[in-house]
Design a protein around this motif. Structure first.
Motif, PDB file in Angstrom:
ATOM      1  N   THR A  16      66.517 -25.466 -34.234  1.00  0.00           N
ATOM      2  CA  THR A  16      65.622 -24.313 -34.160  1.00  0.00           C
ATOM      3  C   THR A  16      65.230 -23.936 -35.581  1.00  0.00           C
ATOM      4  OG1 THR A  16      66.665 -23.517 -32.136  1.00  0.00           O
ATOM      5  CG2 THR A  16      65.402 -21.917 -33.407  1.00  0.00           C
ATOM      6  N   PHE A  17      63.931 -23.854 -35.826  1.00  0.00           N
ATOM      7  CA  PHE A  17      63.397 -23.499 -37.145  1.00  0.00           C
ATOM      8  C   PHE A  17      62.961 -22.051 -37.102  1.00  0.00           C
ATOM      9  CE2 PHE A  17      60.023 -23.016 -40.240  1.00  0.00           C
ATOM     10  CZ  PHE A  17      60.545 -23.653 -41.353  1.00  0.00           C
ATOM     11  N   THR A  18      63.439 -21.248 -38.045  1.00  0.00           N
ATOM     12  CA  THR A  18      63.131 -19.815 -38.081  1.00  0.00           C
ATOM     13  C   THR A  18      62.590 -19.446 -39.459  1.00  0.00           C
ATOM     14  OG1 THR A  18      64.962 -19.417 -36.558  1.00  0.00           O
ATOM     15  CG2 THR A  18      64.072 -17.506 -37.707  1.00  0.00           C
ATOM     16  N   VAL A  19      61.541 -18.636 -39.466  1.00  0.00           N
ATOM     17  CA  VAL A  19      60.980 -18.145 -40.720  1.00  0.00           C
ATOM     18  C   VAL A  19      60.527 -16.698 -40.512  1.00  0.00           C
ATOM     19  CG1 VAL A  19      58.644 -18.991 -40.244  1.00  0.00           C
ATOM     20  CG2 VAL A  19      59.373 -18.689 -42.608  1.00  0.00           C
ATOM     21  N   GLU A  20      60.651 -15.901 -41.551  1.00  0.00           N
ATOM     22  CA  GLU A  20      60.168 -14.518 -41.501  1.00  0.00           C
ATOM     23  C   GLU A  20      58.894 -14.417 -42.331  1.00  0.00           C
ATOM     24  OE1 GLU A  20      61.426  -9.954 -42.620  1.00  0.00           O
ATOM     25  OE2 GLU A  20      62.966 -11.499 -42.601  1.00  0.00           O
ATOM     26  N   TYR A  21      57.893 -13.749 -41.770  1.00  0.00           N
ATOM     27  CA  TYR A  21      56.622 -13.566 -42.458  1.00  0.00           C
ATOM     28  C   TYR A  21      56.166 -12.133 -42.249  1.00  0.00           C
ATOM     29  CZ  TYR A  21      51.685 -14.084 -43.638  1.00  0.00           C
ATOM     30  OH  TYR A  21      50.440 -13.927 -44.192  1.00  0.00           O
ATOM     31  N   LYS A  22      56.162 -11.351 -43.312  1.00  0.00           N
ATOM     32  CA  LYS A  22      55.692  -9.966 -43.292  1.00  0.00           C
ATOM     33  C   LYS A  22      56.282  -9.161 -42.134  1.00  0.00           C
ATOM     34  CE  LYS A  22      51.408 -10.837 -45.767  1.00  0.00           C
ATOM     35  NZ  LYS A  22      49.976 -10.620 -45.811  1.00  0.00           N
ATOM     36  N   GLY A  23      57.587  -9.294 -41.939  1.00  0.00           N
ATOM     37  CA  GLY A  23      58.270  -8.520 -40.915  1.00  0.00           C
ATOM     38  C   GLY A  23      58.269  -9.133 -39.528  1.00  0.00           C
ATOM     39  N   CYS A  24      57.556 -10.234 -39.352  1.00  0.00           N
ATOM     40  CA  CYS A  24      57.529 -10.945 -38.065  1.00  0.00           C
ATOM     41  C   CYS A  24      58.443 -12.158 -38.170  1.00  0.00           C
ATOM     42  CB  CYS A  24      56.111 -11.403 -37.738  1.00  0.00           C
ATOM     43  SG  CYS A  24      55.972 -12.364 -36.214  1.00  0.00           S
ATOM     44  N   ILE A  25      59.258 -12.376 -37.161  1.00  0.00           N
ATOM     45  CA  ILE A  25      60.136 -13.544 -37.140  1.00  0.00           C
ATOM     46  C   ILE A  25      59.492 -14.596 -36.246  1.00  0.00           C
ATOM     47  CG2 ILE A  25      62.405 -14.433 -36.521  1.00  0.00           C
ATOM     48  CD1 ILE A  25      63.451 -11.562 -37.060  1.00  0.00           C
ATOM     49  N   ILE A  26      59.271 -15.770 -36.814  1.00  0.00           N
ATOM     50  CA  ILE A  26      58.679 -16.887 -36.087  1.00  0.00           C
ATOM     51  C   ILE A  26      59.795 -17.894 -35.824  1.00  0.00           C
ATOM     52  CG2 ILE A  26      56.957 -18.733 -36.152  1.00  0.00           C
ATOM     53  CD1 ILE A  26      55.465 -16.941 -38.272  1.00  0.00           C
ATOM     54  N   VAL A  27      60.012 -18.221 -34.556  1.00  0.00           N
ATOM     55  CA  VAL A  27      61.076 -19.137 -34.155  1.00  0.00           C
ATOM     56  C   VAL A  27      60.439 -20.326 -33.448  1.00  0.00           C
ATOM     57  CG1 VAL A  27      63.182 -19.418 -32.799  1.00  0.00           C
ATOM     58  CG2 VAL A  27      62.689 -17.213 -33.877  1.00  0.00           C
ATOM     59  N   ILE A  28      60.728 -21.530 -33.919  1.00  0.00           N
ATOM     60  CA  ILE A  28      60.250 -22.754 -33.273  1.00  0.00           C
ATOM     61  C   ILE A  28      61.482 -23.497 -32.777  1.00  0.00           C
ATOM     62  CG2 ILE A  28      58.875 -24.853 -33.489  1.00  0.00           C
ATOM     63  CD1 ILE A  28      57.550 -23.544 -35.965  1.00  0.00           C
ATOM     64  N   LYS A  29      61.566 -23.648 -31.457  1.00  0.00           N
ATOM     65  CA  LYS A  29      62.738 -24.280 -30.847  1.00  0.00           C
ATOM     66  C   LYS A  29      62.461 -25.748 -30.541  1.00  0.00           C
ATOM     67  CE  LYS A  29      65.088 -21.448 -28.108  1.00  0.00           C
ATOM     68  NZ  LYS A  29      65.368 -20.641 -26.902  1.00  0.00           N
ATOM     69  N   ASN A  30      63.543 -26.514 -30.411  1.00  0.00           N
ATOM     70  CA  ASN A  30      63.483 -27.925 -30.029  1.00  0.00           C
ATOM     71  C   ASN A  30      62.756 -28.807 -31.039  1.00  0.00           C
ATOM     72  OD1 ASN A  30      64.834 -27.316 -27.630  1.00  0.00           O
ATOM     73  ND2 ASN A  30      62.918 -26.871 -26.588  1.00  0.00           N
ATOM     74  N   VAL A  31      62.928 -28.527 -32.316  1.00  0.00           N
ATOM     75  CA  VAL A  31      62.291 -29.317 -33.364  1.00  0.00           C
ATOM     76  C   VAL A  31      63.152 -30.558 -33.636  1.00  0.00           C
ATOM     77  CG1 VAL A  31      61.482 -29.348 -35.744  1.00  0.00           C
ATOM     78  CG2 VAL A  31      61.334 -27.230 -34.407  1.00  0.00           C
ATOM     79  N   PRO A  32      62.583 -31.755 -33.500  1.00  0.00           N
ATOM     80  CA  PRO A  32      63.367 -32.959 -33.764  1.00  0.00           C
ATOM     81  C   PRO A  32      63.715 -33.077 -35.247  1.00  0.00           C
ATOM     82  CG  PRO A  32      61.092 -33.536 -33.288  1.00  0.00           C
ATOM     83  CD  PRO A  32      61.220 -32.064 -33.076  1.00  0.00           C
ATOM     84  N   CYS A  33      64.923 -33.534 -35.508  1.00  0.00           N
ATOM     85  CA  CYS A  33      65.371 -33.695 -36.884  1.00  0.00           C
ATOM     86  C   CYS A  33      66.551 -34.657 -36.918  1.00  0.00           C
ATOM     87  CB  CYS A  33      65.776 -32.357 -37.487  1.00  0.00           C
ATOM     88  SG  CYS A  33      67.270 -31.649 -36.765  1.00  0.00           S
ATOM     89  N   TYR A  34      66.994 -34.941 -38.110  1.00  0.00           N
ATOM     90  CA  TYR A  34      68.263 -35.618 -38.314  1.00  0.00           C
ATOM     91  C   TYR A  34      69.200 -34.576 -38.893  1.00  0.00           C
ATOM     92  CZ  TYR A  34      65.970 -40.039 -37.491  1.00  0.00           C
ATOM     93  OH  TYR A  34      65.283 -41.060 -36.907  1.00  0.00           O
ATOM     94  N   GLU A  35      70.442 -34.597 -38.473  1.00  0.00           N
ATOM     95  CA  GLU A  35      71.428 -33.653 -38.983  1.00  0.00           C
ATOM     96  C   GLU A  35      72.471 -34.417 -39.788  1.00  0.00           C
ATOM     97  OE1 GLU A  35      74.946 -31.284 -36.952  1.00  0.00           O
ATOM     98  OE2 GLU A  35      72.986 -30.473 -36.404  1.00  0.00           O
ATOM     99  N   CYS A  36      72.719 -33.962 -40.994  1.00  0.00           N
ATOM    100  CA  CYS A  36      73.737 -34.577 -41.844  1.00  0.00           C
ATOM    101  C   CYS A  36      75.103 -34.377 -41.197  1.00  0.00           C
ATOM    102  CB  CYS A  36      73.702 -33.964 -43.238  1.00  0.00           C
ATOM    103  SG  CYS A  36      75.002 -34.602 -44.327  1.00  0.00           S
TER     104      CYS A  36
END
Length: 79
Positions: A16-36
């Protein structure tokens, strides 16, 4: 290779990728990645990073109307 600990041990997963922008929290779920496997750092392919950037930029257009935006991504959108 992991950018944090330089280990080559990784597994394919989603995160899950999360970022805050001007008081709004944007959450993107199910993002493919490699995990160390050593430190747990998420490692994104360049094309995945580009799609994350696209989604975040699209969400920024609506931040004044939203406090929280959750985007659940279908796996095939990243493929």
């Amino acid at each position: 290779m992991c950018n944090s600990c330089f280990s080559r041990e990784k597994i394919k997963t989603t995160t899950t990728f999360t970022v805050e922008y001007k008081g709004c929290i944007i959450v993107i779920k199910n993002v493919p990645c490699y995990e160390c496997r050593v430190c747990g750092e998420a490692i994104f392919l360049d094309e995945t990073s580009a799609r994350i950037e696209y989604l975040v930029n699209a969400a920024k257009k609506y931040y004044k109307r939203l406090l929280l935006l959750i985007i659940t991504v279908l796996h095939n959108w990243f493929c």
